[in-house]
Design a protein around this motif. Structure first.
Motif, PDB file in Angstrom:
ATOM      1  N   GLN A  19      34.369  46.492  47.190  1.00  0.00           N
ATOM      2  CA  GLN A  19      34.601  45.903  45.739  1.00  0.00           C
ATOM      3  C   GLN A  19      34.543  47.381  45.163  1.00  0.00           C
ATOM      4  N   GLU A  20      34.076  48.369  45.572  1.00  0.00           N
ATOM      5  CA  GLU A  20      33.922  49.662  44.670  1.00  0.00           C
ATOM      6  C   GLU A  20      35.408  50.536  44.643  1.00  0.00           C
ATOM      7  N   GLU A  21      36.213  50.107  45.642  1.00  0.00           N
ATOM      8  CA  GLU A  21      37.566  50.892  45.973  1.00  0.00           C
ATOM      9  C   GLU A  21      38.600  50.135  45.156  1.00  0.00           C
ATOM     10  N   LEU A  22      38.395  48.808  44.754  1.00  0.00           N
ATOM     11  CA  LEU A  22      39.293  47.872  44.133  1.00  0.00           C
ATOM     12  C   LEU A  22      40.001  48.796  42.841  1.00  0.00           C
ATOM     13  N   LEU A  23      39.398  49.423  42.264  1.00  0.00           N
ATOM     14  CA  LEU A  23      39.869  50.192  40.832  1.00  0.00           C
ATOM     15  C   LEU A  23      40.938  51.397  41.279  1.00  0.00           C
ATOM     16  N   GLU A  24      40.674  51.899  42.443  1.00  0.00           N
ATOM     17  CA  GLU A  24      41.417  53.166  42.705  1.00  0.00           C
ATOM     18  C   GLU A  24      42.542  53.099  43.980  1.00  0.00           C
ATOM     19  N   GLU A  25      42.005  52.376  44.810  1.00  0.00           N
ATOM     20  CA  GLU A  25      42.756  52.485  46.325  1.00  0.00           C
ATOM     21  C   GLU A  25      44.222  51.849  45.943  1.00  0.00           C
ATOM     22  N   PRO A  26      44.374  50.736  45.378  1.00  0.00           N
ATOM     23  CA  PRO A  26      45.657  50.222  45.522  1.00  0.00           C
ATOM     24  C   PRO A  26      46.830  50.906  44.679  1.00  0.00           C
ATOM     25  N   GLY A  27      46.272  51.877  43.763  1.00  0.00           N
ATOM     26  CA  GLY A  27      47.315  52.628  43.242  1.00  0.00           C
ATOM     27  C   GLY A  27      47.980  53.848  44.331  1.00  0.00           C
ATOM     28  N   HIS A 131      40.804  42.331  37.297  1.00  0.00           N
ATOM     29  CA  HIS A 131      39.973  41.063  37.082  1.00  0.00           C
ATOM     30  C   HIS A 131      39.031  40.629  38.498  1.00  0.00           C
ATOM     31  N   ILE A 132      39.831  40.793  39.390  1.00  0.00           N
ATOM     32  CA  ILE A 132      38.877  40.735  40.882  1.00  0.00           C
ATOM     33  C   ILE A 132      37.805  41.183  40.833  1.00  0.00           C
ATOM     34  N   HIS A 133      37.754  42.686  40.378  1.00  0.00           N
ATOM     35  CA  HIS A 133      36.632  43.665  40.362  1.00  0.00           C
ATOM     36  C   HIS A 133      35.482  43.032  39.476  1.00  0.00           C
ATOM     37  N   GLN A 134      35.873  42.861  38.384  1.00  0.00           N
ATOM     38  CA  GLN A 134      34.994  42.129  37.188  1.00  0.00           C
ATOM     39  C   GLN A 134      34.274  41.025  37.715  1.00  0.00           C
ATOM     40  N   GLN A 135      35.092  40.078  38.133  1.00  0.00           N
ATOM     41  CA  GLN A 135      34.423  38.939  38.593  1.00  0.00           C
ATOM     42  C   GLN A 135      33.730  38.773  39.969  1.00  0.00           C
ATOM     43  N   GLY A 136      33.919  39.836  40.866  1.00  0.00           N
ATOM     44  CA  GLY A 136      33.021  40.237  41.831  1.00  0.00           C
ATOM     45  C   GLY A 136      33.168  39.166  43.175  1.00  0.00           C
ATOM     46  N   TYR A 137      34.773  39.023  43.045  1.00  0.00           N
ATOM     47  CA  TYR A 137      34.921  37.984  43.984  1.00  0.00           C
ATOM     48  C   TYR A 137      35.118  38.651  45.508  1.00  0.00           C
ATOM     49  N   VAL A 138      35.166  39.789  45.851  1.00  0.00           N
ATOM     50  CA  VAL A 138      34.883  40.558  46.830  1.00  0.00           C
ATOM     51  C   VAL A 138      33.538  40.394  47.502  1.00  0.00           C
ATOM     52  N   ASN A 139      32.570  40.406  46.862  1.00  0.00           N
ATOM     53  CA  ASN A 139      31.267  40.518  47.307  1.00  0.00           C
ATOM     54  C   ASN A 139      30.544  39.247  47.092  1.00  0.00           C
ATOM     55  N   GLU A 140      31.305  38.266  46.502  1.00  0.00           N
ATOM     56  CA  GLU A 140      30.705  36.927  46.550  1.00  0.00           C
ATOM     57  C   GLU A 140      30.255  36.243  47.841  1.00  0.00           C
ATOM     58  N   VAL A 141      28.913  35.669  47.779  1.00  0.00           N
ATOM     59  CA  VAL A 141      28.465  34.930  48.747  1.00  0.00           C
ATOM     60  C   VAL A 141      29.217  33.826  49.248  1.00  0.00           C
ATOM     61  N   LEU A 142      29.879  33.884  50.511  1.00  0.00           N
ATOM     62  CA  LEU A 142      30.685  33.069  51.011  1.00  0.00           C
ATOM     63  C   LEU A 142      30.076  31.780  51.962  1.00  0.00           C
ATOM     64  N   ASN A 143      29.145  31.047  51.607  1.00  0.00           N
ATOM     65  CA  ASN A 143      28.656  30.016  52.487  1.00  0.00           C
ATOM     66  C   ASN A 143      28.566  28.693  51.826  1.00  0.00           C
ATOM     67  N   ASN A 144      29.777  28.108  51.633  1.00  0.00           N
ATOM     68  CA  ASN A 144      29.825  26.818  51.114  1.00  0.00           C
ATOM     69  C   ASN A 144      30.180  25.902  52.030  1.00  0.00           C
ATOM     70  N   PRO A 145      29.407  24.712  52.252  1.00  0.00           N
ATOM     71  CA  PRO A 145      29.386  23.673  53.282  1.00  0.00           C
ATOM     72  C   PRO A 145      30.530  22.820  53.416  1.00  0.00           C
ATOM     73  N   PHE A 146      31.498  22.789  52.326  1.00  0.00           N
ATOM     74  CA  PHE A 146      32.716  22.092  52.510  1.00  0.00           C
ATOM     75  C   PHE A 146      33.845  22.859  52.508  1.00  0.00           C
ATOM     76  N   PRO A 147      34.807  22.817  53.683  1.00  0.00           N
ATOM     77  CA  PRO A 147      36.048  23.633  53.991  1.00  0.00           C
ATOM     78  C   PRO A 147      36.935  23.583  52.937  1.00  0.00           C
ATOM     79  N   GLY A 148      37.526  24.575  52.483  1.00  0.00           N
ATOM     80  CA  GLY A 148      38.479  24.639  51.819  1.00  0.00           C
ATOM     81  C   GLY A 148      37.975  24.820  50.174  1.00  0.00           C
ATOM     82  N   LYS A 149      36.726  24.558  49.967  1.00  0.00           N
ATOM     83  CA  LYS A 149      36.442  24.551  48.522  1.00  0.00           C
ATOM     84  C   LYS A 149      36.107  25.965  48.011  1.00  0.00           C
ATOM     85  N   ILE A 150      36.098  27.158  48.926  1.00  0.00           N
ATOM     86  CA  ILE A 150      36.074  28.306  48.457  1.00  0.00           C
ATOM     87  C   ILE A 150      37.336  28.778  47.942  1.00  0.00           C
TER      88      ILE A 150
END
Length: 162
Positions: A19-27, A131-150
């Motif tokens: 998450q921390e590298e999102l703003l620098e690494e892609p460039g 946007h990905i960094h601001q929304q915190g998608y990378v660090n989001e907890v991924l334990n949803n019981p419904f396949p595909g919902k994430i």
């Protein structure tokens, strides 16, 4: 987050970012001022035995038909129970039809499909990573019981961003 700068090349390497590298690494790998012109909302079945993939929001049929599918955005960026993955390629089939160089799941009656598409509203690769960094998608907890919902929630959110 996995980032493939040229996924169709046999020499392509994946770049793993926190998450921390999102703003620098892609460039360091691509021109982040590059415009994203069009986005496509694509789906594929979760299992080989599915008869249909289910409806895509906001048709209203998702309550009747279910939502048994994985969803992703081409300009490819997607999220599943493992991670967020960004793939780049000159050839659309390398990102639409494959995930990390492996053919996407298809069933005997349904396959990979583009459900909707639109022109992006003046968004750059840099804005996408911000946007990905601001929304915190990378660090989001991924334990949803419904396949595909994430993946569906992630694809819906990104599609609206564009």
């Amino acid at each position: 987050m996995y980032f493939y700068t040229q996924v169709d090349s046999p020499l392509a390497k994946e770049c793993l970012m926190t998450q921390e590298e999102l703003l620098e690494e892609p460039g360091k790998h691509v021109d982040v001022s590059e415009d994203i012109l069009e986005v496509m909302y694509c789906t594929n079945p979760l299992y080989w035995w599915q008869l249909f993939k289910g409806a895509v929001k906001p048709t209203g049929l998702e309550n009747l038909q279910g939502t048994m599918h994985h969803a992703y955005i081409v300009f490819i960026i997607e999220k599943n129970e493992e991670c967020v993955t960004l793939q780049r390629s000159i050839k659309i089939e390398f990102v639409r039809d494959k995930y990390r160089k492996v053919r996407r799941q298809e069933s005997f009656t349904t396959g990979i499909g583009c459900e909707k598409k639109k022109m992006a509203r003046s968004k750059t690769i840099k804005q996408l990573f911000e946007h990905i960094h601001q929304q915190g998608y990378v660090n989001e907890v991924l334990n949803n019981p419904f396949p595909g919902k994430i993946s569906q929630d992630f694809a819906d959110s990104l599609y609206e961003f564009f």
